[in-house]
Design an enzyme around this catalytic site. Sequence first.
Site, PDB file in Angstrom:
ATOM      1  N   ASP A  41      49.721  34.161  10.592  1.00  0.00           N
ATOM      2  CA  ASP A  41      50.181  34.314  11.975  1.00  0.00           C
ATOM      3  C   ASP A  41      51.081  33.089  12.189  1.00  0.00           C
ATOM      4  OD1 ASP A  41      49.411  36.102  14.523  1.00  0.00           O
ATOM      5  OD2 ASP A  41      49.610  34.053  15.233  1.00  0.00           O
ATOM      6  N   LYS A  70      40.359  37.277  14.101  1.00  0.00           N
ATOM      7  CA  LYS A  70      41.467  36.310  14.154  1.00  0.00           C
ATOM      8  C   LYS A  70      40.902  34.933  13.893  1.00  0.00           C
ATOM      9  CE  LYS A  70      45.908  36.370  15.085  1.00  0.00           C
ATOM     10  NZ  LYS A  70      46.847  37.512  15.041  1.00  0.00           N
TER      11      LYS A  70
END
Length: 447
Positions: free
Chosen positions: A168, A128
């Site tokens: 995201d 991430k």
Amino acid sequence: MPIHERLESVYAEVLARNPGETEFHQAVREVLESIGPAVGKHPQYADAKIVSRICEPERQIIFRVPWEDDSGEIHINRGFRMEFNSALGPYKGGLRFHPSVYLGIIKFLGFEQVFKNALTGLPIGGGKGGSDFDPKGKSDREIMRFCQSFMTELHRHIGEYTDVPAGDTGVGSREIGYLFGQYKRITNRYESGVLTGKGLIYGGARVRTEATGYGTAFFVNEMLAARGDSFAGKTVVVSGSGNVAIYAIEKVHQLGGRVVACSDSSGYVVDEKGIDVKLLREVKENRRERISVYADLAKHARYVKGQQVWEVPCDIAMPCATQNEITGKEAEQLIRNGCKVVAEGANMPTTPEAVRLFQEAGVAFGPGKAANAGGVATSALEMQQNASRDSWSFEYTEDRLEDIMRDIHTRCIETAEEYGMPGNYVAGANIAAYTRVADAMLALGLI
Ligand code: GLU
């Protein structure tokens, strides 16, 4: 739930090693609590420091992102990429641009991603990244300059076989386009598989835009079917109004449910006729406006400022906004109002106390790493298409997504049953995902 005695020292070590990173502590604790039965039954799952290894990211990258705004002023943000685990495939996971981003948020998201990706059954590791950059109110050119500066550093760490970022919160197709363009310039490689969530015209996949929301709705459909029920006639509340929320609403409507409310960080709208997705997309995607504008344009809708959307009565709740948005208080309200199913479209939107309350009240609870895995699963399908220089139809890709969500649901249910916790999706998801990652790591030697 208490942590298994063999895992207590691991948790203490995580707290000591990652001070102040409360979201990461929360995500680790949930997994450690859940995997106790697996460790009890198969001690190898706690041998060779495998749990400690899984809780430590393989690589953590933090970098400076300088950029200039339209008035010539210079700003400095912080960029992150957490390359958490590559036992099952290249690091895979999105980039989040939001002012709340700091190391603890990216670490928790990376940790969750490892297990989510494992649950899909596809060959992707977990990672991430993101930045504390706030895209709100920025011009298109400022967004482009920021993305270019971010990629100027990030490019040396990523690649089709190494690490494959996507979007995201705050990173959609516009940002992915700017990031991909900069990667291509710097490396002189048209490496389609280095990013997912790309535009269709330059290597993107059909259904990727819709996939997280659609997948969450498919997952709820499976949860309902497991209870001998369906979406027909159900009232649904969705939080958020970004990419995940928009397409969750669209698919719920296609499956026969009615979403009566959605929100943003300032308030929520109620539309008893069912949220009009076309209008919502116009407000959010085209105009990049606040949700209150929806109520200005839809005469039958009303806007409620400064309140939580969870006060609207519903049969099904789908939190699709952000972490820890449903606390004990909101859970109690949902239960009082007769809510029977909760599924997380966002990452960790429900606090541990709220999860416990739902489970005690017999509310079916689908955790994000299972329920929202459709986004990253479709990213893996995008990687497949890029690798074979192919492009699949919408119908074919959506069928694959639905199959994947059905498989994840089955995996959760069967694993929960195997370990004596029928209907417990949290335990099922965590054990099924953890054992897959651990098995791969144990097979690869001391990594
Ligand atoms: N950001 C999404 C998630 O939380 C998708 C990541 C991806 O497609 O790589 O799973």
